[in-house]
Scaffold this active site. Structure first.
Site, PDB file in Angstrom:
ATOM      1  N   LYS A 135       0.851  -1.197   0.000  1.00 36.71           N
ATOM      2  CA  LYS A 135       0.000   0.000   0.000  1.00 36.71           C
ATOM      3  C   LYS A 135       0.882   1.241   0.000  1.00 36.71           C
ATOM      4  CE  LYS A 135      -4.113   1.496  -0.344  1.00 36.71           C
ATOM      5  NZ  LYS A 135      -4.927   1.118  -1.499  1.00 36.71           N
ATOM      6  N   SER A 177      -8.462  -0.461  -5.453  1.00 37.40           N
ATOM      7  CA  SER A 177      -8.702  -0.108  -4.059  1.00 37.40           C
ATOM      8  C   SER A 177     -10.189   0.078  -3.781  1.00 37.40           C
ATOM      9  CB  SER A 177      -7.892   1.144  -3.710  1.00 37.40           C
ATOM     10  OG  SER A 177      -7.437   1.084  -2.380  1.00 37.40           O
TER      11      SER A 177
END
Length: 613
Positions: free
Chosen positions: A199, A400
């Site tokens: 991430k 996402s």
């Protein structure tokens, strides 16, 4: 006293006259816009026999227009240059012309084309290939070709270029600004919390370079893009992918060896057929039509699409909803984003619309706010619970938070070069207390509880609050993975192993069972109709505008309001700063959105791939 009252009355008359004059001007402007729109709607372009289809896209490719129909009409009336090319209009026109006996040849003018992602470009290139396969020649021209425009030009039978032009193919890279050194210098601390090894959305605020994990992730999808590009161009030009690779990697040396003659080099490398002027190009197109240049009938692809577009009479509909842009919370539409309030309203209207039998989500989004994504995901589940199938068509990005929404659909389609998944969560909290201290500003006070003040960027984040925030990020990640596992009918551990905030290409996502099929919007629409038990030809397709996009006089007033703003107001200030720093405005705009949402606390499922070029 009498003179003073007379002066005041005179001022009142002057102000009243100015106000009336302004209102008259506004009314006249509105009437002109209405007249223009009616005139434009009444015109019916005629397609002559043996016409040349002129494909001259101006701007960059988009899946949905940012502006409303009214705003675009106003821009046309004001002679504003177009900056968006709707992929659907372009490919529909090309495909229809491929089987239209009135269209004999295509003139592909790429001088004002500003490109798009490889996923978008390949969609258009597919349509060009179908036109060419139908036995109709394509003549392409540009002063110089960018990497994106050349992907389209490569599909042409005859590629022309100006004698002083060049074919600029360099490959794909992932570069972005990192702000940590700047933040340290000005005394701003950025607290970052994340869950997921890959991430990387927080890295521009917390690092000075790309992390090893981000390099690994980016290298994978960049190679997918580059392999797809070289294979596509090579096949279209009758070359080998290695030749395209060699040209791109050795371009400076090749230009030097050609003594700077980039046009001659491109021809030697088999990238262009003819080096010539625009006049010579147009003459060649007319000769293919076997008529003098002045007698050759030509029709622009937009006019052709309007002239040949049939309005479906079927009552049953498949609705196509664009989810285009960063996902943000709020009840009002923000240009270039997907606002949760208007989007949920749009989906709920489809829920109660008896004519709509199925919904296709056309997704091109890096994700965004977790809360907003959850609200939209819930609206998708309501559609499914009501018996209306929901199918997702992924464009360049469905990452996402956008993948969180997509995973609630029945069937997921992606292109091989789509960037998707990136299942991870992060939070950003800025603290500017040190920066204020450098200016001689101290922050002090008292609160009723130990944690009060932690929501303010003027105060350092307390350790126990930081621990709680990381705990919440961990919870959101667990929830995200669980939702994907449930939607995709996979085990939690199976999803967690391929999640970790990593973005995957469409090809990889299919292998990992994160999507169902490789395909485009047409495949998704056909599948949605099948799931709704609609027969081929027995339904219409309703392409909806972006949620919250104003129509009619609402759009007019919105446009006039924007015109009245200072050129450095709102997003203009960000764009000006971007120009000063020599950065694309999108990078700073996305950063501004993230930081704005991070106060007091913002939790995101977002992929910064859109920052990368």
């Amino acid at each position: 006293m009498g003179k003073l009252m007379g002066l005041l009355r005179w001022i009142d008359r002057v102000l009243h006259g100015i106000r009336r004059g302004l209102l008259n001007l506004i009314t006249l402007f509105v009437l002109l816009v209405i007249a223009f729109a009616l005139f434009h709607a009444a015109k019916s372009p005629r397609v002559q026999h043996e016409s040349v289809l002129v494909v001259a896209p101006e701007g960059h490719l988009v899946y949905s227009y940012t502006d409303s129909d009214w705003q675009r009409a106003i821009n046309v009336m004001l002679d504003q240059p177009r900056d968006e090319v709707l992929i659907r209009s372009l490919t529909d026109a090309i495909d229809h012309a491929a089987s239209d006996p009135r269209i004999k040849v295509m003139e592909l003018n790429l001088n004002r084309f500003e490109g798009g992602s490889i996923t978008q470009l390949e969609t258009v290139a597919d349509a060009l290939a179908r036109f060419r396969k139908a036995g109709k020649p394509i003549f392409a021209y540009a002063g110089s070709y960018s990497q994106g425009s050349y992907l389209l030009a490569a599909e042409a039978n005859h590629v022309y270029m100006n004698p002083l032009g060049a074919v600029m193919i360099a490959g794909y890279g992932a570069y972005q600004p990192y702000f940590k050194t700047l933040l340290d210098r000005i005394g701003v601390t950025m607290y970052a919390f994340r869950k997921g090894k890959y991430k990387s959305a927080v890295e521009p605020m917390t690092r000075t370079d790309m992390s090893p994990a981000a390099r690994e992730e980016n290298a994978a999808w960049l190679q997918t893009w580059w392999s797809s590009y070289t294979a596509r161009v090579a096949a279209a030009r009758g070359l080998q992918p290695a030749q395209i690779e060699h040209y791109a990697s050795q371009l400076p040396h090749l230009v030097d060896a050609a003594q700077g003659n980039t046009a001659k080099l491109a021809k030697q490398q088999g990238l262009v057929n003819v080096i010539g002027s625009w006049r010579e190009f147009q003459k060649a197109v007319s000769e293919a039509d076997v008529r003098p240049l002045k007698d050759t009938p030509r029709i622009n692809y937009l006019a052709y699409d309007e002239a040949t577009h049939k309005r479906a009479a079927q009552s049953a509909a498949v609705a196509v909803v664009p989810l285009d842009g960063m996902i943000v919370s709020g009840d009002k539409a923000v240009p270039g984003t997907v606002a949760s309030g208007p989007t949920v309203e749009q989906l709920d209207r489809l829920l109660h619309d008896a004519a709509v039998h199925a919904v296709v989500l056309q997704v091109d989004s890096p994700g965004g706010s977790v809360d907003a994504s959850e609200d939209i995901r819930s609206a998708v589940l309501r559609l499914r619970a009501a018996g209306k199938p929901v199918v997702v068509s992924m464009g360049t990005l469905a990452a996402s938070g956008a993948y969180m929404i997509s995973s609630a659909a029945q069937t997921l389609y992606a292109e091989p070069t789509t960037i998707t998944a990136d299942i991870g969560v992060f939070a950003l909290v800025p603290n500017v207390s040190a920066a204020l201290g450098k200016l001689g500003i101290d922050v002090n006070g008292i609160g009723t509880t130990p944690s009060v003040g932690s929501e303010s960027p003027l105060m350092p984040l307390k350790p126990d609050v930081a621990t709680a925030m990381q705990s919440h990020v961990d919870y959101l990640y667990h929830r995200f993975v669980s939702q994907v596992a449930q939607g995709r009918k996979l085990g939690y551990e199976q999803v967690d192993a391929v999640a970790q905030g990593r973005a995957w290409s469409g090809e990889a996502a299919l292998r990992l069972k994160l999507i169902d099929h490789l395909g485009g919007i047409g495949d998704a629409i056909a599948d949605a109709a099948r799931l709704a038990h609609l027969k081929p030809g027995g339904y219409r397709v309703d392409y909806l505008p972006r949620a919250g996009q104003k129509k009619g006089f609402g759009a007019l007033s919105q446009t006039m309001g924007l015109m009245a703003q200072s050129s450095l107001g709102g997003q203009g200030a960000i764009a000006a700063l971007a120009r000063f720093l020599d950065l694309p405005a999108r990078e700073l705009q996305d950063t501004a959105l993230l930081l704005h949402s991070a106060r007091p606390y913002g939790y995101f499922a977002y992929d910064p791939v859109t920052w990368m070029h």
